[in-house]
Design a protein around this motif. Structure first.
Motif, PDB file in Angstrom:
ATOM      1  N   VAL A  52       0.838  -1.215   0.000  1.00 12.11           N
ATOM      2  CA  VAL A  52       0.000   0.000   0.000  1.00 12.11           C
ATOM      3  C   VAL A  52       0.869   1.260   0.000  1.00 12.11           C
ATOM      4  N   LEU A  53       1.930   1.259   0.809  1.00  8.86           N
ATOM      5  CA  LEU A  53       2.731   2.472   0.985  1.00  8.86           C
ATOM      6  C   LEU A  53       3.780   2.693  -0.103  1.00  8.86           C
ATOM      7  N   GLN A  54       4.276   1.599  -0.718  1.00  7.88           N
ATOM      8  CA  GLN A  54       5.354   1.739  -1.709  1.00  7.88           C
ATOM      9  C   GLN A  54       5.030   2.722  -2.837  1.00  7.88           C
ATOM     10  N   PRO A  55       3.893   2.581  -3.511  1.00  8.23           N
ATOM     11  CA  PRO A  55       3.617   3.525  -4.606  1.00  8.23           C
ATOM     12  C   PRO A  55       3.445   4.961  -4.128  1.00  8.23           C
ATOM     13  N   LEU A  56       2.930   5.140  -2.909  1.00 14.68           N
ATOM     14  CA  LEU A  56       2.748   6.490  -2.377  1.00 14.68           C
ATOM     15  C   LEU A  56       4.091   7.140  -2.078  1.00 14.68           C
ATOM     16  N   VAL A  57       4.990   6.380  -1.470  1.00 13.34           N
ATOM     17  CA  VAL A  57       6.326   6.892  -1.169  1.00 13.34           C
ATOM     18  C   VAL A  57       7.094   7.162  -2.461  1.00 13.34           C
ATOM     19  N   ALA A  58       6.973   6.237  -3.424  1.00 10.86           N
ATOM     20  CA  ALA A  58       7.659   6.420  -4.715  1.00 10.86           C
ATOM     21  C   ALA A  58       7.138   7.641  -5.450  1.00 10.86           C
ATOM     22  N   ASP A  59       5.835   7.837  -5.396  1.00 13.22           N
ATOM     23  CA  ASP A  59       5.226   9.000  -6.046  1.00 13.22           C
ATOM     24  C   ASP A  59       5.758  10.291  -5.427  1.00 13.22           C
ATOM     25  N   PHE A  60       5.875  10.317  -4.109  1.00 19.88           N
ATOM     26  CA  PHE A  60       6.420  11.490  -3.417  1.00 19.88           C
ATOM     27  C   PHE A  60       7.885  11.708  -3.794  1.00 19.88           C
ATOM     28  N   ALA A  61       8.641  10.616  -3.862  1.00 22.29           N
ATOM     29  CA  ALA A  61      10.067  10.724  -4.206  1.00 22.29           C
ATOM     30  C   ALA A  61      10.267  11.260  -5.615  1.00 22.29           C
ATOM     31  N   ASP A  62       9.405  10.818  -6.542  1.00 22.51           N
ATOM     32  CA  ASP A  62       9.503  11.285  -7.930  1.00 22.51           C
ATOM     33  C   ASP A  62       9.116  12.754  -8.075  1.00 22.51           C
ATOM     34  N   ARG A  63       8.131  13.214  -7.297  1.00 25.72           N
ATOM     35  CA  ARG A  63       7.552  14.531  -7.496  1.00 25.72           C
ATOM     36  C   ARG A  63       8.122  15.612  -6.569  1.00 25.72           C
ATOM     37  N   SER A  64       8.729  15.199  -5.456  1.00 29.79           N
ATOM     38  CA  SER A  64       9.195  16.170  -4.471  1.00 29.79           C
ATOM     39  C   SER A  64      10.387  16.972  -4.989  1.00 29.79           C
ATOM     40  N   LYS A  65      10.334  18.275  -4.788  1.00 29.63           N
ATOM     41  CA  LYS A  65      11.441  19.158  -5.158  1.00 29.63           C
ATOM     42  C   LYS A  65      12.189  19.665  -3.922  1.00 29.63           C
ATOM     43  N   LYS A  66      11.586  19.460  -2.747  1.00 30.16           N
ATOM     44  CA  LYS A  66      12.196  19.942  -1.504  1.00 30.16           C
ATOM     45  C   LYS A  66      13.050  18.862  -0.829  1.00 30.16           C
ATOM     46  N   VAL A  67      12.615  17.595  -0.939  1.00 31.52           N
ATOM     47  CA  VAL A  67      13.332  16.496  -0.291  1.00 31.52           C
ATOM     48  C   VAL A  67      14.061  15.681  -1.354  1.00 31.52           C
ATOM     49  N   THR A  68      15.386  15.579  -1.231  1.00 36.10           N
ATOM     50  CA  THR A  68      16.168  14.788  -2.179  1.00 36.10           C
ATOM     51  C   THR A  68      15.967  13.300  -1.902  1.00 36.10           C
ATOM     52  N   LEU A  69      16.353  12.470  -2.864  1.00 39.37           N
ATOM     53  CA  LEU A  69      16.210  11.022  -2.705  1.00 39.37           C
ATOM     54  C   LEU A  69      17.058  10.524  -1.538  1.00 39.37           C
ATOM     55  N   ILE A  70      18.299  11.007  -1.440  1.00 44.90           N
ATOM     56  CA  ILE A  70      19.157  10.615  -0.317  1.00 44.90           C
ATOM     57  C   ILE A  70      18.559  11.092   0.995  1.00 44.90           C
TER      58      ILE A  70
END
Length: 404
Positions: free
Chosen positions: A54-72
């Motif tokens: 349930v959470l994986q796609p939501l976290v991935a979506d945030f990681a792809d779209r976020s400009k404030k939080v880097t992947l690291i």
């Protein structure tokens, strides 16, 4: 500088998979010592995988779209949360609802991290340096193999309390490796930018933000390939979860099981280390087809096995099954997905593996109780063959997504 960045990313993979040795491979050992039954452990593992799905796609979506939080930065934040969870394992000594929830979330959180750690290798390449994912993932297998061997002895001598303590140490090591990787990435990026090798102004040009629903619509065939992943990984998870039953069915014991699992882990390493060379000669599509067939042959040989030796021989196909499939799939996703959807592509793959783990855990236990290990390996062979056919039939039809 490139070698140093590769080394630091390999350390990140190494610590990530060492952590899996604790929250994954030794989960039953810890929970049994805390008073849980096998049925209760099965429920915890199944629910953990549901949460991860349930959470994986939501976290991935945030990681792809976020400009404030880097992947690291995101991986670091999630690692800090896991440090707090791991501390809970040190405090709670008996079976309680709180312990169940904490352990459940540790497993889920660790699973959610996997596509982020994998995608990090391609993010790091934006500084102009090639990251050898195969070698890094091979280091992960090597580190895992070393840890579980040592951890088994430590648990035997000092009890399960060494597990959360070791887990805290590994998580601190993960944070350190991430910090060093980030520092080296920024350093290399600055140098290559000054040399004119990177145009920062064009970095985000043409990268389209895409939500999860649009991702599925744009990548329907890729979704079909991932349904095939459920099939081929079913046998892999059956062998990981129920190897002792498979080995006992042909006259083996827990010692044989340990040796076979160690052999499986070590056989992954050569292919992963040589993967960059393989890519120069073969396409990802071809290697995915070969590895899918490898999964079928391996589980089929386990089904027809009448001796422990035959089970050992079957594991030789780990070279062209899991050892080849994992780095190929990760690179295939990076090649075919646009930058705005890369992490979601990795997350969908990991999510399907998680679904397989959940299904194989529940269904495998039922089949074992009703019909035994022979029937389980037969069902796994059929499921894997169906999955392989789906992958072979669809992987060439996945179209490369361009950045718009």
């Amino acid at each position: 500088m490139g070698k140093l960045l590769n080394f630091k990313y390999a350390c990140t993979q190494g610590t990530y998979w060492m952590l899996y040795g604790i929250v994954g491979s030794f989960a039953s050992v810890f929970l049994l010592a805390r008073g849980y039954s096998n049925s209760e452990i099965g429920i915890i593992l199944a629910v953990a995988n549901v949460v991860a799905v349930v959470l994986q796609p939501l976290v991935a979506d945030f990681a792809d779209r976020s400009k404030k939080v880097t992947l690291i930065g995101m991986i670091q934040l999630m690692s800090i949360i896991m440090i707090l969870m791991m501390a809970g394992l040190c405090v709670l000594q008996k079976k309680t609802l709180a312990l169940s929830v904490i352990f459940l979330m540790l497993i889920a959180w660790h699973t959610i991290l996997q596509p982020l750690v994998n995608s990090l290798s391609f993010k790091l390449q934006e500084c102009g340096i090639h990251i050898n994912f195969g070698v890094a993932r091979g280091v992960g297998s090597l580190a895992y193999s070393a840890l579980v061997g040592i951890l088994g002895t430590m648990v035997e001598n000092y009890g399960v309390m060494v597990m959360p303590i070791t887990g805290e140490v590994i998580l601190v090591m993960l944070l350190i490796s991430l910090a060093l990787t980030k520092s080296q990435y920024n350093k290399v990026k600055t140098v290559n930018t000054d040399k004119g090798l990177i145009d920062l102004d064009r970095k985000d040009e043409g990268i389209e933000e895409i939500n999860l629903i649009d991702f599925i619509k744009r990548n329907k065939v890729f979704l079909v390939v991932n349904i095939g992943v459920i099939g081929v990984y079913f046998s892999n998870q059956v062998l990981n979860n129920y190897m002792i039953q498979v080995v006992s069915n042909v006259g083996g014991d827990s010692e044989d099981m340990g040796r076979i699992l160690s052999l499986m882990a070590f056989l992954e390493i050569p292919v992963m280390f040589c993967f960059d060379n393989l890519r120069k000669h073969f396409t990802c599509q071809l290697m995915l087809k070969v590895s899918a067939v490898g999964f079928v042959v391996k589980i089929a040989m386990c089904y027809i096995a009448t001796t422990v030796t035959m089970v050992y021989i079957a594991q030789l196909f780990q070279l062209i099954s899991f050892g080849l499939f994992l780095p190929t799939m990760v690179h295939f996703i990076d090649e075919m997905m646009s930058k705005g959807e890369a992490v979601k592509g990795q997350a969908l793959f990991t999510m399907m593996v998680t679904v397989t783990t959940m299904i194989s855990s529940l269904l495998g236990g039922i089949i074992l109780d009703l019909s035994g290990a022979k029937m389980l390996t037969l069902v796994a062979t059929i499921a894997t063959a169906i999955g392989a056919l789906i992958i072979i039939a669809s992987v060439d039809r996945v179209k490369k997504q361009e950045d718009y």
